[in-house]
Motif scaffolding. Structure first.
Motif, PDB file in Angstrom:
ATOM      1  N   ALA A   1       0.830  -1.210   0.000  1.00  0.00           N
ATOM      2  CA  ALA A   1       0.000   0.000   0.000  1.00  0.00           C
ATOM      3  C   ALA A   1       0.863   1.257   0.000  1.00  0.00           C
ATOM      4  O   ALA A   1       0.579   2.217  -0.728  1.00  0.00           O
ATOM      5  CB  ALA A   1      -0.930  -0.007   1.212  1.00  0.00           C
ATOM      6  N   ASP A   2       1.921   1.251   0.794  1.00  0.00           N
ATOM      7  CA  ASP A   2       2.796   2.421   0.853  1.00  0.00           C
ATOM      8  C   ASP A   2       3.458   2.673  -0.493  1.00  0.00           C
ATOM      9  O   ASP A   2       3.509   3.809  -0.963  1.00  0.00           O
ATOM     10  CB  ASP A   2       3.859   2.231   1.936  1.00  0.00           C
ATOM     11  CG  ASP A   2       4.703   3.478   2.123  1.00  0.00           C
ATOM     12  OD1 ASP A   2       4.126   4.528   2.476  1.00  0.00           O
ATOM     13  OD2 ASP A   2       5.933   3.396   1.915  1.00  0.00           O
ATOM     14  N   CYS A   3       3.946   1.638  -1.119  1.00  0.00           N
ATOM     15  CA  CYS A   3       4.597   1.779  -2.418  1.00  0.00           C
ATOM     16  C   CYS A   3       3.591   2.240  -3.478  1.00  0.00           C
ATOM     17  O   CYS A   3       3.893   3.100  -4.297  1.00  0.00           O
ATOM     18  CB  CYS A   3       5.249   0.469  -2.832  1.00  0.00           C
ATOM     19  SG  CYS A   3       6.135   0.570  -4.396  1.00  0.00           S
ATOM     20  N   ALA A   4       2.402   1.695  -3.448  1.00  0.00           N
ATOM     21  CA  ALA A   4       1.398   2.038  -4.455  1.00  0.00           C
ATOM     22  C   ALA A   4       0.934   3.490  -4.320  1.00  0.00           C
ATOM     23  O   ALA A   4       0.658   4.149  -5.328  1.00  0.00           O
ATOM     24  CB  ALA A   4       0.200   1.096  -4.344  1.00  0.00           C
ATOM     25  N   LEU A   5       0.866   4.001  -3.104  1.00  0.00           N
ATOM     26  CA  LEU A   5       0.352   5.344  -2.874  1.00  0.00           C
ATOM     27  C   LEU A   5       1.447   6.393  -2.756  1.00  0.00           C
ATOM     28  O   LEU A   5       1.151   7.577  -2.630  1.00  0.00           O
ATOM     29  CB  LEU A   5      -0.502   5.358  -1.598  1.00  0.00           C
ATOM     30  CG  LEU A   5      -1.729   4.454  -1.637  1.00  0.00           C
ATOM     31  CD1 LEU A   5      -2.422   4.440  -0.293  1.00  0.00           C
ATOM     32  CD2 LEU A   5      -2.673   4.871  -2.742  1.00  0.00           C
ATOM     33  N   PHE A   6       2.701   5.987  -2.807  1.00  0.00           N
ATOM     34  CA  PHE A   6       3.826   6.910  -2.615  1.00  0.00           C
ATOM     35  C   PHE A   6       4.006   7.788  -3.846  1.00  0.00           C
ATOM     36  O   PHE A   6       3.761   7.351  -4.973  1.00  0.00           O
ATOM     37  CB  PHE A   6       5.104   6.110  -2.340  1.00  0.00           C
ATOM     38  CG  PHE A   6       6.195   6.902  -1.695  1.00  0.00           C
ATOM     39  CD1 PHE A   6       6.075   7.329  -0.394  1.00  0.00           C
ATOM     40  CD2 PHE A   6       7.340   7.235  -2.395  1.00  0.00           C
ATOM     41  CE1 PHE A   6       7.072   8.058   0.210  1.00  0.00           C
ATOM     42  CE2 PHE A   6       8.347   7.966  -1.803  1.00  0.00           C
ATOM     43  CZ  PHE A   6       8.218   8.376  -0.501  1.00  0.00           C
TER      44      PHE A   6
END
Length: 118
Positions: free
Chosen positions: A21-26
């Motif tokens: 999730a962090d990578c996708a929304l970063f």
């Protein structure tokens, strides 16, 4: 011992989901090392190791605003302008208070309805 393995498994799943999730929304402009889709692929294919690599290498830090220079208040034109504006405002308030006190001392001949006494 079984509880420890269950707890580690749950922690790994939570870390995996958080990493994806962090990578996708970063923000794409702050990703380092590899392009964002490749980082997502690495995290998905190598759940724990990919997530650790993402946080250590791929996730860029927020850039500090290095252009802002710290100045003393007496050298800062913005601060001095604010002081001037405050002084002008205080002077205007003093003038209005003086005018109001003069009006209280010398009431007009007419009342508020515009009629004269008498």
């Amino acid at each position: 011992m079984v509880r420890l393995w269950i707890a580690l498994g749950v922690a790994a799943v939570v870390f995996y989901i958080y990493s994806v999730a962090d990578c996708a929304l970063f923000d794409r402009s702050r990703v380092r090392g590899l392009p964002k889709p490749v980082w997502l692929l690495v995290i998905i294919l190598f759940p724990v190791i990919g997530g650790i690599l993402w946080f250590l290498i791929g996730r860029g830090r927020r850039k500090a605003n290095l252009a802002r220079r710290v100045t003393a208040p007496d050298d800062d034109p913005e601060f001095l302008g604010k002081l001037r504006m405050d002084h002008d405002q205080e002077e205007r308030i003093r003038q209005l208070e003086k005018e109001l006190s003069e009006l209280d001392d010398n009431p007009p001949d007419n009342d508020q309805t515009g009629r004269r006494d008498g």
